[in-house]
Design a protein around this motif. Structure first.
Motif, short mmCIF file in Angstrom:
data_model
loop_
_atom_site.label_atom_id
_atom_site.label_comp_id
_atom_site.label_asym_id
_atom_site.label_seq_id
_atom_site.Cartn_x
_atom_site.Cartn_y
_atom_site.Cartn_z
N ALA A 1 4.55 10.30 14.31
CA ALA A 1 5.96 10.38 13.95
C ALA A 1 6.74 11.21 14.96
CB ALA A 1 6.11 10.96 12.54
N ALA A 2 6.12 12.27 15.46
CA ALA A 2 6.79 13.10 16.46
C ALA A 2 6.98 12.33 17.76
CB ALA A 2 5.98 14.37 16.70
N ALA A 3 6.05 11.42 18.06
CA ALA A 3 6.11 10.68 19.32
C ALA A 3 7.14 9.56 19.28
CB ALA A 3 4.73 10.13 19.67
N ILE A 4 7.26 8.86 18.14
CA ILE A 4 8.12 7.68 18.10
C ILE A 4 9.31 7.83 17.16
CG2 ILE A 4 6.18 6.16 18.65
CD1 ILE A 4 6.15 5.29 15.73
N GLY A 5 9.33 8.90 16.36
CA GLY A 5 10.40 9.10 15.39
C GLY A 5 9.90 8.80 13.99
N ALA A 6 10.17 9.70 13.08
CA ALA A 6 9.69 9.53 11.71
C ALA A 6 10.27 8.29 11.05
CB ALA A 6 10.05 10.77 10.89
N ASP A 7 11.46 7.86 11.49
CA ASP A 7 12.08 6.69 10.89
C ASP A 7 11.38 5.39 11.27
OD1 ASP A 7 12.92 6.96 13.56
OD2 ASP A 7 14.77 5.84 13.18
N ARG A 8 10.44 5.45 12.21
CA ARG A 8 9.68 4.24 12.59
C ARG A 8 8.50 3.99 11.65
NH1 ARG A 8 13.58 4.69 15.58
NH2 ARG A 8 13.60 4.37 17.85
N ILE A 9 8.18 4.99 10.84
CA ILE A 9 7.06 4.86 9.92
C ILE A 9 7.61 4.61 8.52
CG2 ILE A 9 5.02 5.97 8.95
CD1 ILE A 9 4.79 7.57 11.53
N ALA B 1 -5.05 -14.63 -8.59
CA ALA B 1 -6.28 -14.42 -9.36
C ALA B 1 -6.53 -12.95 -9.66
CB ALA B 1 -7.47 -15.01 -8.61
N GLY B 2 -5.64 -12.07 -9.23
CA GLY B 2 -5.79 -10.65 -9.54
C GLY B 2 -6.67 -9.89 -8.59
N ALA B 3 -6.86 -10.40 -7.37
CA ALA B 3 -7.66 -9.71 -6.36
C ALA B 3 -6.86 -9.58 -5.06
CB ALA B 3 -8.96 -10.46 -6.12
N PRO B 4 -5.72 -8.91 -5.10
CA PRO B 4 -4.84 -8.86 -3.92
C PRO B 4 -5.40 -7.97 -2.82
CG PRO B 4 -4.01 -7.40 -5.61
CD PRO B 4 -5.17 -8.14 -6.22
N ALA B 5 -4.94 -8.22 -1.60
CA ALA B 5 -5.27 -7.34 -0.48
C ALA B 5 -4.62 -5.99 -0.71
CB ALA B 5 -4.77 -7.95 0.83
N PRO B 6 -5.23 -4.92 -0.18
CA PRO B 6 -4.64 -3.59 -0.35
C PRO B 6 -3.40 -3.42 0.52
CG PRO B 6 -6.51 -3.48 1.13
CD PRO B 6 -6.47 -4.89 0.61
N ARG B 7 -2.67 -2.36 0.24
CA ARG B 7 -1.57 -2.00 1.14
C ARG B 7 -2.13 -1.48 2.46
NH1 ARG B 7 2.26 1.73 -2.78
NH2 ARG B 7 3.26 0.03 -3.95
N PRO B 8 -1.37 -1.62 3.54
CA PRO B 8 -1.82 -1.00 4.79
C PRO B 8 -1.80 0.52 4.68
CG PRO B 8 0.42 -1.84 5.02
CD PRO B 8 -0.08 -2.32 3.69
N GLY B 9 -2.66 1.17 5.47
CA GLY B 9 -2.67 2.62 5.47
C GLY B 9 -1.38 3.20 5.98
N ALA B 10 -0.73 2.49 6.91
CA ALA B 10 0.57 2.90 7.43
C ALA B 10 1.28 1.67 7.93
CB ALA B 10 0.42 3.93 8.56
N LEU B 11 2.60 1.64 7.78
CA LEU B 11 3.43 0.56 8.29
C LEU B 11 4.37 1.15 9.33
CD1 LEU B 11 4.43 -2.36 8.23
CD2 LEU B 11 5.94 -1.73 6.33
N VAL B 12 4.22 0.71 10.57
CA VAL B 12 5.01 1.25 11.67
C VAL B 12 5.87 0.13 12.23
CG1 VAL B 12 4.93 2.38 13.92
CG2 VAL B 12 3.21 2.92 12.19
N ARG B 13 7.16 0.42 12.44
CA ARG B 13 8.12 -0.58 12.93
C ARG B 13 8.67 -0.13 14.29
NH1 ARG B 13 10.41 -4.30 9.86
NH2 ARG B 13 12.54 -3.87 10.54
#
Length: 465
Positions: free
Chosen positions: A10-18, A42-54
């Motif tokens: 976050a310090a490198a790219i900006g916290a608003d990118r995460i 069917a009730g077996a969805p993929a998990p959320r990503p550990g982090a989403l970076v834009r």
């Protein structure tokens, strides 16, 4: 978040990118692959990503990959999410790198017929930008309105006008990418080069496992002066294949040539009988008229009658309609399409074998095909299957069985098991039928050389070791 050290990123790219918004994280769990939606249902969805970076710049992408490579954190590139073969499935220990904010038009050059875009730029918006200057990219996948130009490269895509304009590898001029270690490379320079192997092909079809595509330059065409359509009804698929072969091998290149089997002809064009062949002509007005007349003469010579031109016009009006998986699943229907290709001598056997194999699936209510991309040496087939199920736990097995029967039939007759959607996860176990064991081993070595820490989009393309 389950990924350590994100404060440093976050310090490198900006916290608003995460991104921290739960709804956006949920929307990036997977792409448009039907099986991912089956698993959700069917009730077996993929998990959320550990982090989403834009990221919003090449420098942002470099920082993310350098961060991930040093810490051996998995990275999953995400364009606009239109992939249909399982190229994107989130993991709680991975960074989902959402390129949607990198969407600039970099330049449009009407003299050299070139246009450059950020990789996250929407495909239809890119076409509209060049169309405003009387030009065209010539690439029209069904997903054009919901796909990114970088995704076209990553999946080695093909568009509906490919018979005349070529596939994405024929249209791309240069590719800019960030390698797993953070280095930037630009592949492609002049209109043609003999400077060693064409390294653009490292990124074409790479599906995010060799780096992150950040920019694309296309070689454009001028918008066509004239357009016209032709339509015919072949008595069977083989007769239609033979007419298409004659057309392209005589030197005619109408951008669109599509042939539907009897089932699809009846379903989509109720006033049609037998196998509809529809053709669209584009280009200089004189060429369009000559080509249309030549095609009509070849059809007459083959004894194939004409069909109403409104069939083609109807297709143009609905060609980019994309179904909702959720609507179908709610009715217990498992549906998908599978595109393959084969030589002229083998394509008939691929069609017959695959359609016959699909009939063995319990609950099958539709198993059909059409062709949509034509070459001098053969053509593709686009199979559709639909299976009625009575319980959610039947859906995934039915889905995988449909794919297995089509790909096995294709491989049995020497066809290519992937024409334009890529490999992803659904085709990876058939990759050796395409490349051979030695070819798969070579691709593994390329992957190891470019991504020695194995951070890039694990699970796609290559079969499990």
């Amino acid at each position: 978040m389950t990924i350590a050290g994100l404060d440093a990123l976050a310090a490198a790219i900006g916290a608003d990118r995460i991104e921290h918004d739960a709804a956006r994280l949920d929307a990036r769990r997977h792409d448009y692959w039907a099986l991912s939606h089956v698993r959700d249902f069917a009730g077996a969805p993929a998990p959320r990503p550990g982090a989403l970076v834009r990221p919003r710049s090449i420098a942002d992408v470099q920082a993310v990959l350098s961060f991930a490579n040093e810490r051996r954190v998995p990275v999953i590139p995400f364009g606009l999410g239109s992939g249909v073969v399982g190229g994107v499935i989130a993991s709680p220990d991975a960074i989902m790198l959402d390129l949607g904010a990198m969407d600039a038009v970099r330049f449009i050059d009407p003299v050299n017929l070139l246009a450059g875009f950020d990789a996250g730029h929407n495909g239809l918006a890119a076409e509209e930008a060049v169309a405003a200057k009387g030009l065209t990219i010539g690439h029209w996948p069904q997903s054009v309105a919901v796909s990114s130009v970088g995704g076209w490269i990553a999946t080695r895509a093909s568009g509906q006008l490919s018979t005349g304009y070529g596939n994405i590898e024929d249209i791309v001029h240069s590719i800019e990418a960030v390698l797993p270690n953070g280095d930037v490379v630009v592949l492609g320079k002049g209109p043609r080069a003999s400077a060693g192997p064409d390294l653009r092909h490292l990124m074409l079809g790479s599906e995010g496992m060799l780096g992150v595509i950040t920019g694309v330059t296309f070689s454009l065409r001028r918008a066509p002066e004239a357009k016209a359509v032709s339509c015919f009804q072949a008595p069977d698929m083989r007769a239609g294949f033979e007419l298409q072969r004659e057309i392209v091998q005589r030197g005619w290149r109408p951008p669109v040539m599509r042939q539907y089997d009897e089932r699809e002809s009846r379903r989509q064009y109720g006033d049609a009988t037998h196998c509809v062949i529809m053709i669209a002509h584009e280009g200089p007005a004189t060429l369009v008229e000559v080509e249309r007349a030549a095609v009509a003469a070849l059809a007459a010579e083959a004894g194939i009658p004409t069909a109403p031109g409104k069939i083609v016009e109807r297709w143009f009006g609905h060609r980019n309609t994309v179904p909702s998986w959720d609507t179908l699943l709610a009715r217990g229907l498992v549906v998908d399409t599978v595109e393959v290709s084969a030589s002229w001598t083998d394509i008939g056997a691929v069609y017959d074998d695959a359609v016959a194999a699909l009939k063995g699936i319990e609950g099958l209510i539709a198993g059909s095909a059409h062709s949509s991309h034509v070459y001098r040496s053969g053509l593709n087939l686009y199979f559709t299957f639909a299976v009625q199920t009575s319980a959610p736990d039947q859906m995934e097995p039915a889905y995988l069985e449909g794919w297995r029967r089509i790909l096995d039939a294709t491989a049995r007759h020497g066809g290519s098991v992937a024409h334009h959607h890529g490999v992803g996860r659904v085709r990876r176990d058939w990759l050796a039928t395409e490349l051979g064991d030695t070819g798969v081993a070579l691709l593994r070595r390329v992957k190891a050389a470019l991504d020695p820490n194995g951070i890039m989009n694990a699970g796609v393309l290559l079969p499990d070791a």
